[in-house]
Enzyme design. Structure first.
Site, PDB file in Angstrom:
ATOM      1  N   HIS A  64      -7.129 -13.111  31.208  1.00  0.00           N
ATOM      2  CA  HIS A  64      -7.479 -13.710  30.089  1.00  0.00           C
ATOM      3  C   HIS A  64      -6.418 -14.829  29.200  1.00  0.00           C
ATOM      4  CE1 HIS A  64     -10.133 -13.061  26.349  1.00  0.00           C
ATOM      5  NE2 HIS A  64      -9.751 -14.277  26.318  1.00  0.00           N
ATOM      6  N   ARG A  74     -16.275 -14.441  27.427  1.00  0.00           N
ATOM      7  CA  ARG A  74     -15.960 -13.047  27.076  1.00  0.00           C
ATOM      8  C   ARG A  74     -16.605 -12.173  28.265  1.00  0.00           C
ATOM      9  NH1 ARG A  74     -13.043 -14.659  24.426  1.00  0.00           N
ATOM     10  NH2 ARG A  74     -12.517 -14.491  22.107  1.00  0.00           N
ATOM     11  N   GLU A  79     -10.507  -4.890  28.691  1.00  0.00           N
ATOM     12  CA  GLU A  79      -9.170  -5.736  29.033  1.00  0.00           C
ATOM     13  C   GLU A  79      -8.255  -4.950  28.691  1.00  0.00           C
ATOM     14  OE1 GLU A  79      -9.627  -9.702  27.603  1.00  0.00           O
ATOM     15  OE2 GLU A  79     -11.383  -9.935  28.889  1.00  0.00           O
TER      16      GLU A  79
HETATM   17  C1  GLV Z   1      -9.830 -16.904  23.736  1.00  0.00           C
HETATM   18  O1  GLV Z   1     -10.526 -16.122  24.475  1.00  0.00           O
HETATM   19  C2  GLV Z   1     -10.380 -17.327  22.719  1.00  0.00           C
HETATM   20  O2  GLV Z   1     -11.356 -16.945  22.083  1.00  0.00           O
HETATM   21  O3  GLV Z   1      -9.598 -18.274  22.156  1.00  0.00           O
END
Ligand code: GLV
Ligand code: GLV
Length: 330
Positions: free
Chosen positions: A286, A238, A267
């Site tokens: 991401h 994250r 983001e």
């Molecule tokens: C992606 O970032 C997730 O947490 O699945």
């Protein structure tokens, strides 16, 4: 009795919603972008179940509106966007999708590690823009991955999967976590060290902790200053685990060599973010779990959790089982 209602905050890959439609009225947010917060609150008011993404803030307002809400089924392993304590208080179950995305996310973390180390994206950019003038003995020199030391922060399922990949590259593996993992130490030769030692000794540092108050800005100016000038930081966890401003300064001043980032503090990362002006950072949007097969499995798993909750069962991937006993008593 009328059918329960389910609100799904984005169209799902492999569309597993027919299974939901057998037992419930299903509404799917049609946009490519998340439903605005007000919309989420309105939809929650009529829903027995929400199937959510990491972009949907499930806060007090949403949970308060959801008087009938039984479950928030998050299609992600991370669920820092969900106020779990507030959900538990209201007897609302929260589930996530661990396991199915482990290997896919580890692949991406390793791709970023390799790309940042060997300057793959920079090389591609140079090649397309006439920057490949000739073979030169000191053109685009990067860092060796094989035989280097990898420091894994957070040896959960994804961290372990990254460690297994690292073994194939003959890397020495250090790790730091809240607890020790004797099995990983035995099987992967991973060595448990303090975070400071990990930062000081690693050629690559890869972050695999969830975002929580204890991990917010875990890597800040002080931590970056402990890293080697040749080191590469990888973050596929994250964004807010790293103080992005401090990282940007460290990369700019070449206090560390490079970074590979799949996540950002905000983001999508704004296109005018100073980080994006730097050549020594590789950024992806991401996409850690973004393979065709894995996203279908994640969607299926979230759907299964909703079905379990609607049947009055405790879903297998519930992160707040206390909510279940609360509901039972109610
Ligand atoms: C992606 O970032 C997730 O947490 O699945
Ligand atoms: C590189 O291409 C080499 O031949 O050394």
């Amino acid at each position: 009795m009328s059918k329960p209602s389910i609100f799904v905050t984005r169209a799902l890959p492999g569309d597993p919603t027919p299974r939901l439609r057998e037992v419930a009225d299903v509404e799917i947010w049609p946009g490519d972008e998340p439903p605005p917060h007000g919309e989420l609150v309105r939809r929650a008011a009529d829903a027995d179940a929400l199937l959510t993404m990491l972009t949907d803030p499930i806060d007090d307002a949403v949970l308060d509106a959801g008087k009938r809400l039984r479950i928030v089924a998050q299609m992600a392993v991370g669920y820092d966007n969900v106020d779990v304590a507030a959900a538990t208080e209201r007897g609302i179950l929260v589930t996530n999708t661990p396991g199915v995305l482990t290997e896919t996310t580890a692949d991406l973390a390793f791709a970023l590690l390799l790309a940042a180390a060997r300057r793959i994206v920079e090389g591609d950019r140079l090649t397309r823009t006439g920057g490949w003038k000739s073979w030169h003995p000191s053109f685009l020199l990067g860092q060796d991955v094989h035989g280097a030391t990898l420091g894994i922060v957070g040896l959960g399922q994804i961290g372990l999967a990254v460690a297994r990949r690292a073994r194939g590259f003959d890397m020495r593996i250090l790790y730091h976590d809240r607890t020790r993992h004797p099995q990983a130490e035995a099987e992967l030769g991973a060595e448990y060290v303090s975070l400071d030692r990990l930062l000081g000794e690693s050629d690559f540092v890869s972050l695999h902790v969830p975002l929580a108050s204890q991990t917010r800005h875990l890597i800040g100016q002080r931590e970056l200053s402990l890293m080697k000038p040749s080191a590469v930081l990888v973050n596929a966890a994250r964004g807010a685990v790293v103080d992005q401003q401090a990282l940007c300064a460290a990369l700019k001043e070449r206090r560390i060599a490079a970074a590979g980032l799949d996540v950002a503090e905000i983001e999508p990362i704004p296109v005018d973010d100073p980080l994006l002006t730097l050549d020594n950072v590789v950024v992806t949007p991401h996409i850690g779990s973004a393979s065709v097969a894995t996203r279908a499995r994640m969607a299926e798993m979230a759907v299964e959790s909703v079905l379990q909750a609607l049947r009055g069962e405790l879903p297998s991937n519930c992160v707040n089982a206390e909510a279940f006993s609360r509901r039972k008593q109610a």
